[in-house]
Design a protein around this motif. Structure first.
Motif, PDB file in Angstrom:
ATOM      1  N   LEU A 229       0.815  -1.222   0.000  1.00  0.00           N
ATOM      2  CA  LEU A 229       0.000   0.000   0.000  1.00  0.00           C
ATOM      3  C   LEU A 229       0.846   1.268   0.000  1.00  0.00           C
ATOM      4  O   LEU A 229       0.309   2.367  -0.104  1.00  0.00           O
ATOM      5  N   ARG A 230       2.143   1.112   0.186  1.00  0.00           N
ATOM      6  CA  ARG A 230       3.051   2.254   0.104  1.00  0.00           C
ATOM      7  C   ARG A 230       4.343   1.810  -0.561  1.00  0.00           C
ATOM      8  O   ARG A 230       4.755   0.644  -0.418  1.00  0.00           O
ATOM      9  N   GLN A 231       4.956   2.717  -1.287  1.00  0.00           N
ATOM     10  CA  GLN A 231       6.265   2.447  -1.884  1.00  0.00           C
ATOM     11  C   GLN A 231       7.304   2.471  -0.770  1.00  0.00           C
ATOM     12  O   GLN A 231       7.403   3.454  -0.034  1.00  0.00           O
ATOM     13  N   ARG A 232       8.054   1.390  -0.641  1.00  0.00           N
ATOM     14  CA  ARG A 232       9.034   1.308   0.444  1.00  0.00           C
ATOM     15  C   ARG A 232      10.101   2.375   0.314  1.00  0.00           C
ATOM     16  O   ARG A 232      10.583   2.658  -0.778  1.00  0.00           O
ATOM     17  N   VAL A 233      10.471   2.948   1.440  1.00  0.00           N
ATOM     18  CA  VAL A 233      11.621   3.860   1.505  1.00  0.00           C
ATOM     19  C   VAL A 233      12.684   3.132   2.317  1.00  0.00           C
ATOM     20  O   VAL A 233      12.424   2.683   3.427  1.00  0.00           O
ATOM     21  N   GLY A 234      13.881   2.974   1.753  1.00  0.00           N
ATOM     22  CA  GLY A 234      14.943   2.278   2.471  1.00  0.00           C
ATOM     23  C   GLY A 234      14.960   0.797   2.149  1.00  0.00           C
ATOM     24  O   GLY A 234      14.074   0.263   1.468  1.00  0.00           O
ATOM     25  N   ALA A 235      16.000   0.130   2.636  1.00  0.00           N
ATOM     26  CA  ALA A 235      16.214  -1.273   2.291  1.00  0.00           C
ATOM     27  C   ALA A 235      15.179  -2.193   2.923  1.00  0.00           C
ATOM     28  O   ALA A 235      14.642  -1.909   3.989  1.00  0.00           O
ATOM     29  N   GLU A 236      14.904  -3.294   2.226  1.00  0.00           N
ATOM     30  CA  GLU A 236      14.060  -4.349   2.777  1.00  0.00           C
ATOM     31  C   GLU A 236      14.989  -5.474   3.214  1.00  0.00           C
ATOM     32  O   GLU A 236      15.771  -5.984   2.402  1.00  0.00           O
ATOM     33  N   LEU A 237      14.925  -5.824   4.469  1.00  0.00           N
ATOM     34  CA  LEU A 237      15.847  -6.843   4.990  1.00  0.00           C
ATOM     35  C   LEU A 237      15.106  -8.149   5.212  1.00  0.00           C
ATOM     36  O   LEU A 237      14.103  -8.187   5.923  1.00  0.00           O
ATOM     37  N   ILE A 238      15.618  -9.207   4.572  1.00  0.00           N
ATOM     38  CA  ILE A 238      15.081 -10.526   4.898  1.00  0.00           C
ATOM     39  C   ILE A 238      16.202 -11.317   5.566  1.00  0.00           C
ATOM     40  O   ILE A 238      17.378 -11.097   5.289  1.00  0.00           O
TER      41      ILE A 238
END
Ligand code: SF4
Length: 413
Positions: A273-282
Motif C-alpha cells: 500500500l506504500r512504496q518502500r523507503v529504504g532497504a528491505e531486509l530478509i
C-alpha cells in the motif's frame, strides 16, 4: 487484497509543513502521537522531528491545558510535518489550537458532547479549512457524567451480547455526532472507532464503512506494550486494509512512538500500500545448520541499513549456504554464512568471501555501491534473480550455536 474503498478526501497542511491527503486517491498515511508534554516546547519539537524523520506523515499532540495550546504557537513554526491537536473535554482547547495554526483537530464524542460547543469548533475549522477527526473510543463512549444514562448504557453491556451492544452504542453516538457536522454543511471529516478488542475494531470499521463515505483512521486503542501490542494492532488493521478499508493508521504502543511509525510503515509496505523507503531486509530464522552469530549480525545490518540506504534494495542475511540461496531469491545483495565466514552476492554474482568479523562492513559496502549504481542507472532493483550454486559448507554445520551462547544473546530453548 480488495480494491480500496472509495471515500471522500480531506487535505491538511500548508506550504511550510507540507500537504497530506487522507482518503480518496491518497496513499494510506501513517501517524503517531508525541509521548511528552506539549507545553515543554523544545522536547516536543525534538520529538516531532524524530517522528517525522522516522516517516510519520502527520503527528498528533495532546493539548489538555491552555499552556499546551499556547506552546503550539512556538512549536508550529519549528516543525515540518502537519500537526493534529488532540482535544478532550475542553472545546476551548480546540478553538485555541485552531487559532495557533494546527492542521487538524481530533474530537471525541464521548467527552465533548455539548452540540453548541461542537458547532463553535466546526465553524472555526470551516473558516480555516481544517479537517476534524471524530474519534469514537470504546473506553470513553459510555456516558461518564450523567449517572442515570451511564447506568442505562452499562446495563446494556451486561445483557446477552456485550460486543453487539458496544458496537451499537459506538455507531449510534457516531451517527448522532455526525448529524451536528452535517447540519453545519461540514464534510472535512475523518472517522475512527477504536477499541482494545481487535474483533470489535474489525466489526466497527466494517459497519462504519458501509454507512459513511468519510475516510477512516484505523487503530486499536491502548494496544499495550510493543511486544504484544504489535499482534493486537496488526491483525485487525491488516485485515481491514486487505479488505480495502482504511485511509490512515496509527498503532498505539506503551513505548517510544517511533516504533508505531516504523511498524505502521512496515505494515503498509508488506501489503503493497506504500512504496518502500529504504532497504528491505530478509533474514533466515536460523536452525541447526547455522555457522555464524546471525542474530547479532541481523540487528547490526538492520540498524546500519536504516541509517544509510534510501532505495528499496532487497538485502538477505542467511545463516548457511544450504538453504539460504533458495530462501532469498530475488535479493539484490545477499550474504550466506559459511564456517565463520560470509559469502556475499550482488544480484546473483559472488563478489566476496570474508571472515565473520568483516561481514558487516563488506555487506554494507556492497549495499552502498549497489545503491550508487542504481542511482547512476547502471543497475536495476530486483533485476536478476539469485542463481547461486551453494559451495560446500566448510566446517560442521551448527557450529554457530556455541558462538551465540558465548555472546550472551538470549537463546530460546
Ligand atoms: S538459511 Fe541455513 S541456517 Fe538459516 S534457516 Fe535456512 S537452513 Fe537454517
Amino acid at each position: 487484497m480488495n480494491i480500496r474503498r472509495n471515500t471522500r478526501k480531506v487535505l491538511l497542511g500548508d506550504n511550510l509543513h507540507g500537504f497530506v491527503g487522507i482518503g480518496g486517491d491518497s496513499p494510506v498515511t501513517v501517524q503517531t502521537m508525541t509521548a511528552g508534554y506539549t507545553h515543554q516546547i523544545d522536547p516536543c519539537v525534538a520529538e516531532i522531528h524524530k517522528l517525522a524523520a522516522a516517516g510519520a506523515d502527520l503527528v498528533r499532540v495532546a493539548v489538555p491545558e491552555k499552556k499546551d495550546t499556547e506552546a503550539l504557537k512556538e512549536i508550529l513554526p519549528q516543525v515540518r510535518v502537519p500537526i493534529v491537536a488532540d482535544v478532550h473535554f475542553h472545546f476551548q482547547r480546540a478553538l485555541e489550537a485552531i487559532e495557533a495554526g494546527v492542521h487538524k483537530i481530533r474530537l471525541n464524542p464521548g467527552n465533548i458532547s455539548d452540540h453548541a460547543q461542537v458547532r463553535d469548533v466546526i465553524q472555526a475549522c470551516k473558516a480555516r479549512k481544517i479537517p476534524i477527526r471524530i474519534g469514537v473510543n470504546e473506553g470513553s463512549i459510555v456516558e461518564r457524567r450523567d449517572k442515570q444514562k451511564r447506568a442505562k448504557e452499562l446495563g446494556a453491556f451486561f445483557s446477552d451480547n456485550r460486543h453487539g451492544h458496544l458496537l451499537a452504542i459506538m455507531i449510534a453516538k457516531l451517527e448522532e455526532y455526525l448529524e451536528v457536522f452535517e447540519a453545519e454543511d461540514f464534510h472535512d471529516i475523518v472517522i475512527s472507532a477504536k477499541s482494545i478488542d481487535p474483533a470489535l475494531v474489525i466489526d466497527a470499521y466494517v459497519e462504519i464503512s458501509k454507512r459513511f463515505d468519510y475516510p477512516l483512521h484505523l487503530g486499536v486503542t491502548h494496544a499495550g506494550p510493543k511486544e504484544t501490542g504489535t499482534i493486537r494492532s496488526v491483525v485487525p488493521l491488516g485485515h481491514l486494509l486487505c479488505s480495502g478499508i482504511g485511509d490512515t493508521i496509527r498503532l498505539s504502543y506503551a513505548n517510544d512512538p517511533v516504533y508505531e511509525v516504523q511498524d505502521g510503515l512496515e505494515l503498509l509496505y508488506v501489503l503493497g500500500l506504500r512504496q518502500r523507503v529504504g532497504a528491505e531486509l530478509i533474514a533466515c530464522p536460523t536452525c541447526g545448520r547455522i555457522q555464524v552469530d546471525l542474530f547479532k549480525l541481523v540487528q547490526e545490518v538492520r540498524k546500519k541499513l536504516a541509517e544509510e540506504i534510501r532505495l528499496p534494495i532487497k538485502v538477505a542475511v542467511m545463516g548457511c549456504v544450504v538453504n539460504g540461496p533458495g530462501e532469498c531469491e530475488g535479493a539484490d545483495v545477499a550474504i550466506f554464512a559459511g564456517d565463520r565466514r560470509g559469502i556475499i552476492y550482488v544480484q546473483g554474482q559472488k563478489v566476496a568471501n570474508v571472515p565473520e568479523e568483516e561481514i558487516l562492513e563488506r555487506l554494507l559496502l556492497e549495499c552502498r555501491e549497489f545503491e550508487a549504481k542504481v542511482k547512476r542507472g547502471e543497475a536495476k532493483l530486483g533485476e536478476k534473480r539469485v542463481e547461486v550454486t551453494p559451495p560446500d559448507p566448510i566446517g560442521p554445520l551448527g557450529s554457530g550455536w556455541g558462538r551465540i551462547q558465548r555472546t550472551g544473546l538470549p537463546v530460546v530453548k
